[in-house]
Design an enzyme around this catalytic site. Structure first.
Site, mmCIF file in Angstrom:
data_model
loop_
_atom_site.group_PDB
_atom_site.id
_atom_site.type_symbol
_atom_site.label_atom_id
_atom_site.label_comp_id
_atom_site.label_asym_id
_atom_site.label_seq_id
_atom_site.Cartn_x
_atom_site.Cartn_y
_atom_site.Cartn_z
ATOM 1 N N TYR A 183 19.663 -8.908 8.773
ATOM 2 C CA TYR A 183 19.432 -7.702 9.581
ATOM 3 C C TYR A 183 20.528 -7.479 10.626
ATOM 4 C CZ TYR A 183 16.968 -4.293 12.467
ATOM 5 O OH TYR A 183 16.618 -3.173 13.169
ATOM 6 N N LYS B 179 11.654 -16.146 0.793
ATOM 7 C CA LYS B 179 12.096 -15.832 -0.574
ATOM 8 C C LYS B 179 12.941 -17.009 -1.060
ATOM 9 C CE LYS B 179 12.510 -12.868 -4.018
ATOM 10 N NZ LYS B 179 11.373 -12.386 -4.827
ATOM 11 N N ASP C 284 7.682 -10.714 -1.581
ATOM 12 C CA ASP C 284 7.232 -9.588 -2.418
ATOM 13 C C ASP C 284 5.724 -9.659 -2.658
ATOM 14 O OD1 ASP C 284 7.906 -11.899 -3.771
ATOM 15 O OD2 ASP C 284 8.902 -10.921 -5.444
ATOM 16 N N ASP D 172 11.157 -7.100 9.707
ATOM 17 C CA ASP D 172 11.368 -5.673 10.011
ATOM 18 C C ASP D 172 10.537 -4.820 9.057
ATOM 19 O OD1 ASP D 172 12.790 -3.390 11.132
ATOM 20 O OD2 ASP D 172 13.874 -3.319 9.230
#
Ligand code: ATP
Length: 335
Positions: A125, A174, A207, A231
């Site tokens: 980010y 992840k 996910d 975020d």
């Protein structure tokens, strides 16, 4: 004891929602003193700088700021003043509660009460190492995750769970694909979790987390994750409970903390008294928790809930015919 806080009234609807919020805080006899400081477009116009040194000094001195949304004009040095503030004060924990409230456009009228704890200072980010090849065909970005950064955010999440009586922390990652960066985050998080045997801990791939949040949000209590995932997830969670009008956020570091509404300056409704002050009021409640005034924070939240329940003076976004200040007055009356 008197506590001085830095108050940034901000741009667009910022001044209206701040006046409403301060009206409510004033009704609570909190012993707070306000030191007003400018940032954003209003500071640029008045002082020629987006983030004047006096504002930085005020936050540094008081260590607590309540901040309305700010406009960052394109081409004025920073991509975002909010991101700049997080960087300069090392505000490593972004804490975003999402709770179902009565009479709001929530997908889940009850049952959502979770907090996303997002690492705020590293990862993809922050946009480190961004390049674009001369022919415009290849772009790159460096993603850096550190053990220190991961450890302190995960510890923050577990300490928050203990402090607030929450029972479970979900580590979102992840690591199956991003083996180095997300892998380090997960490994570090697992090690921290062993120090908190009283708090249930589980792991979830990002996910799957998004799908689970939409299908069964009640299974979550505290989510801890890295910057970019946090975020996205925290806005998803705001959507579960009726949108940004009710979404507060805290940016917390060791030396300073800034409390804010998550929404922007809403120029389309600025100056019309239509803005919903709830997000900033809920951020003020987070601030009271941080200032070790949990009973006052609870009273403020309960007064907001009671006012929503009674549909008393609600702003147009909530289907009411009240305005920003009449809504705040209705809340203050219940306090
Ligand atoms: P910015 O450029 O500062 O991000 P924006 O208008 O693009 O501003 P938001 O301010 O988040 O983004 O607003 C998105 C939409 O939500 C707008 O239609 C706005 O009017 C509405 N909105 C945002 N905050 C509020 C609020 N507190 N009360 C009522 N409506 C709001």
């Amino acid at each position: 004891m008197t506590q001085t806080i830095t108050v940034i009234r901000g741009d667009g609807i910022g001044p209206e929602i701040m006046d409403a919020t301060l009206h409510v805080l004033d009704s609570m006899n909190l012993g707070l003193q306000y030191e007003f400081a400018d940032a954003g477009l209003v500071a640029l116009e008045k002082q020629g700088e987006l983030l004047p040194a006096a504002t930085m000094d005020s936050i540094r001195k008081n260590r607590i700021a309540l901040k309305s949304p700010l406009t960052t004009p394109v081409g004025e040095g920073f991509s975002s003043i909010n991101v700049e503030l997080r960087k300069r004060f090392d505000l490593y924990a972004n804490v975003r509660p999402a709770k179902s409230f009565p009479n709001t456009k929530s997908r889940f009228p009850s049952g959502v009460d979770l907090i996303t704890v997002r690492e705020n200072t590293e990862g993809a980010y922050i946009g480190e190492g961004q390049t674009l090849s001369a022919d415009g065909e290849v772009a790159t970005l460096t993603q850096k995750i550190t053990r220190r950064g991961s450890e302190r955010i995960v510890r923050y999440a577990f300490e928050l769970a203990r402090r607030t009586g929450r029972k479970k922390v979900t580590i979102v990652h992840k690591a199956n694909i991003l083996k180095s960066t997300s892998g380090l985050f997960l490994k570090t998080a697992r090690a921290v979790a062993t120090e908190y045997p009283d708090i249930e801990c589980n792991e979830m791939i990002v996910d799957n987390t998004c799908m689970q949040l939409v299908m069964r949000p009640e299974q979550f209590d505290i989510i801890v994750t890295t910057n970019l995932f946090g975020d996205i997830i925290s806005d998803l969670c705001a959507g579960l409970v009726g949108g940004l009008g009710l979404a507060p956020g805290a940016n917390i570091g060791t030396d300073a903390a800034i409390f804010e509404a998550v929404h922007g300056t809403a120029p389309d409704i600025a100056g019309q008294g239509k803005a919903n002050p709830c997000a900033l009021l809920l951020a003020a409640a987070q601030m009271l928790d941080h200032l070790a005034m949990p009973e006052k924070a609870t009273r403020l939240r309960e007064a907001i809930i009671a006012t929503l329940e009674a549909k008393d003076s609600l702003t147009p976004d909530l289907g009411g015919s009240g305005n920003t200040m009449s809504f705040a007055k209705a809340i203050a009356t219940r306090i």
